[in-house]
Design a protein around this motif. Structure first.
Motif, short mmCIF file in Angstrom:
data_model
loop_
_atom_site.label_atom_id
_atom_site.label_comp_id
_atom_site.label_asym_id
_atom_site.label_seq_id
_atom_site.Cartn_x
_atom_site.Cartn_y
_atom_site.Cartn_z
N ALA A 281 60.22 29.58 32.27
CA ALA A 281 61.14 30.68 32.59
C ALA A 281 61.31 30.79 34.10
N LEU A 282 62.56 30.69 34.57
CA LEU A 282 62.88 30.81 35.99
C LEU A 282 63.60 32.13 36.23
N GLU A 283 63.25 32.80 37.32
CA GLU A 283 63.83 34.11 37.65
C GLU A 283 64.41 34.09 39.05
N GLU A 284 65.62 34.60 39.19
CA GLU A 284 66.26 34.71 40.50
C GLU A 284 65.37 35.50 41.46
N ARG A 285 65.33 35.06 42.71
CA ARG A 285 64.54 35.79 43.71
C ARG A 285 65.48 36.34 44.78
N LEU A 286 65.29 37.62 45.06
CA LEU A 286 66.13 38.29 46.05
C LEU A 286 65.64 37.99 47.46
N PRO A 287 66.50 38.13 48.48
CA PRO A 287 66.05 37.88 49.86
C PRO A 287 65.03 38.92 50.30
N ASN A 288 64.19 38.54 51.25
CA ASN A 288 63.21 39.49 51.79
C ASN A 288 63.86 40.40 52.83
N ALA A 289 63.06 41.20 53.51
CA ALA A 289 63.59 42.17 54.47
C ALA A 289 64.36 41.49 55.60
N GLU A 290 64.01 40.22 55.89
CA GLU A 290 64.72 39.49 56.95
C GLU A 290 65.94 38.74 56.42
N GLY A 291 66.23 38.92 55.13
CA GLY A 291 67.38 38.25 54.55
C GLY A 291 67.12 36.80 54.19
N ARG A 292 65.86 36.41 54.08
CA ARG A 292 65.50 35.02 53.79
C ARG A 292 64.78 34.93 52.44
N GLY A 293 64.67 33.69 51.98
CA GLY A 293 63.89 33.42 50.78
C GLY A 293 64.61 33.62 49.47
N ALA A 294 65.91 33.89 49.50
CA ALA A 294 66.65 34.11 48.25
C ALA A 294 66.77 32.82 47.46
N VAL A 295 66.64 32.92 46.15
CA VAL A 295 66.89 31.80 45.24
C VAL A 295 67.86 32.31 44.19
N THR A 296 69.09 31.82 44.22
CA THR A 296 70.14 32.35 43.35
C THR A 296 70.08 31.72 41.97
N LEU A 297 70.83 32.32 41.05
CA LEU A 297 70.89 31.78 39.70
C LEU A 297 71.49 30.37 39.70
N ALA A 298 72.51 30.15 40.53
CA ALA A 298 73.10 28.81 40.62
C ALA A 298 72.07 27.81 41.13
N ASP A 299 71.25 28.22 42.12
CA ASP A 299 70.19 27.34 42.62
C ASP A 299 69.23 26.97 41.49
N LEU A 300 68.88 27.95 40.68
CA LEU A 300 67.91 27.71 39.62
C LEU A 300 68.48 26.82 38.52
N VAL A 301 69.77 26.96 38.21
CA VAL A 301 70.38 26.08 37.21
C VAL A 301 70.34 24.64 37.71
#
Length: 453
Positions: A281-301
């Motif tokens: 199971a993969l889950e989208e990750r939101l960006p941190n307080a600095e706006g970094r580290g996001a992993v989008t649904l398209a990235d996960l697909v």
């Protein structure tokens, strides 16, 4: 220093049931005391680390201990202790506050509750499976307490901690029981949340047949379509039963196959099912307080295609991930499943084209329809509404088969709802994929040969 425990209020039942029998000030004090004892144990140098289940069992023993201490203190002060029933209710409330969802817990344990909408701590509307809606007791003493409850859940539920504050006013997550929670603050007068309960945790097509969502002909057809590795998109309005049907279809996938699910917030729970031992199971990750580290649904697909999947299941398509998903379906990953919001089975194609225009690829409508025709096999549409007796019903109203492309997607409605019928869709146009389904044991032609509509 331990928190003083207040004397209990009148534990008698009120007009709205068990919630009136709990003194929430007492629950808060007892929870604080148990939390202190848990923290003391975690800090002890000689303490053996506990796994989550063992820690929960240990916490329950602490709850019993602090309730006994409280009863002795009440007797010493000349006050009557809690009755056995009230003590049991308070113990459950303390455990819920520590590991569950606080005062929301009784609602999530009620098998008839389907939706919970909280518009501020004291405006709690509960929708039941039969279509009733009631205003119930507050789930927190103040709006700040409601926000704190959501923040605790956001920090402890899911694959990574999520913020819920002025800078992050929106939150989506899956609760431990499988329910879906959506919360907002700062964009409305008072903090609000909605919970959509998964009343069937591991549904099957047989379950949906029993509750009238579909009939035997349609259940056999869909089961065969999954076995034949047809790419299926489930469409419908909000709360029409899309995720439940997706879970039921996934139950038809052979256990030896490797599944990868991709979701914005973990909800499907297929990785926790014994029916799918090899499921990631993969889950989208939101960006941190600095706006970094996001992993989008398209990235996960995209990532899922590199992880040896037999099938890729996208929990809900809401945006630019649609192009990546359709590419995956058309590149050999047959048997994929997904859900999408739409008003009819035919409207799905325009909905997908709209999402594709918003994607980085900016696909024109004609190109999207070509991609759709090469990637998707079936669209299953669910409708939600009151039946003749006034109770809420969900049913499969249409199944559409993609047959080709001529500038736009060409399709035929192979299952349709008969006029003036409240039942699920019945066989209409014979499917072009019948031979593929026969190869996996389907013998459903009789429904069409008999002229059933």
């Amino acid at each position: 220093m331990s928190t003083p425990v207040p004397a209990p209020r009148d534990p008698g039942a009120g007009p709205r049931g068990p919630l009136r029998r709990i003194d929430h000030d007492l629950v808060r004090a007892l929870r604080s005391r148990v939390a202190d004892l848990l923290s003391d144990r975690r800090r002890a140098e000689d303490a053996r680390p506990l796994d989550p289940e063992d820690e929960r069992a240990y916490a329950r023993s602490l709850v019993v201990q602090v309730l006994e201490d409280h009863a002795r203190a009440e007797v010493a002060a000349g006050r009557p202790p809690l009755s056995a029933v009230a003590e049991e209710l308070h113990a459950a409330a303390v455990v819920a506050a520590l590991f569950g969802v606080g005062r929301l817990q009784p609602l999530l344990e009620d098998p008839d509750v389907e939706n919970v909408d909280v518009n501020g701590c004291d405006r709690v509307f509960v929708g039941y499976a039969d279509g009733r809606e009631e205003l119930l007791d507050p789930v927190a003493d103040t709006d700040d307490d409601l926000v704190e409850l959501v923040q605790v859940l956001a920090a402890n539920v899911g694959l990574s901690s999520r913020a819920f504050d002025a800078a992050n006013p929106q939150l989506d997550l899956r609760l431990p029981d499988g329910s879906r929670l959506s919360a907002v603050m700062g964009v409305c007068r008072r903090p609000a949340l909605s919970i959509r309960r998964a009343r069937l945790t591991e549904p099957t097509l047989a379950d949906l047949e029993r509750n009238g969502t579909l009939d035997a002909d349609l259940a056999d057809f869909l089961a065969a379509a999954v076995r034949a590795r047809k790419n299926i998109m489930i469409a419908g309005s909000t709360n029409s039963g899309k995720t439940t049907l997706l879970r039921a279809l996934a139950a038809e996938i052979p256990p030896a196959e490797r599944l990868i699910t991709v979701e914005r917030a973990l909800e499907l729970g297929l990785d926790a099912s014994a029916a799918h031992p090899n499921c990631l199971a993969l889950e989208e990750r939101l960006p941190n307080a600095e706006g970094r580290g996001a992993v989008t649904l398209a990235d996960l697909v995209r990532r899922s295609l590199r992880m040896n999947p037999s099938r890729v299941i996208v929990g809900e398509v809401l945006g630019d991930e649609i192009v990546t998903m359709l590419n995956a379906m058309s590149q050999g990953n047959d048997g994929s499943l997904s859900t999408i919001h739409a008003n009819s089975s035919a409207a799905v194609f325009d909905r997908v084209a709209t999402y594709a225009l918003q994607a980085a690829e900016r696909l024109p409508v004609e190109a999207t329809h070509h991609l759709l025709a090469g990637a998707l096999d079936l669209v299953v549409f669910l409708r939600r509404g009151p039946g003749a007796d006034g109770t809420l019903r969900r049913r499969v109203a249409s199944v559409r088969e993609i047959t080709g492309v001529d500038g736009r997607v060409l399709s035929s409605e192979i299952f349709a709802t008969p006029p003036r019928s409240e039942g699920p869709a019945r066989p209409a146009t014979p499917p072009a994929c019948g031979e593929d389904l026969e190869a996996v044991g389907w013998t459903g032609w009789d429904a069409w040969l008999a002229g059933t509509r």
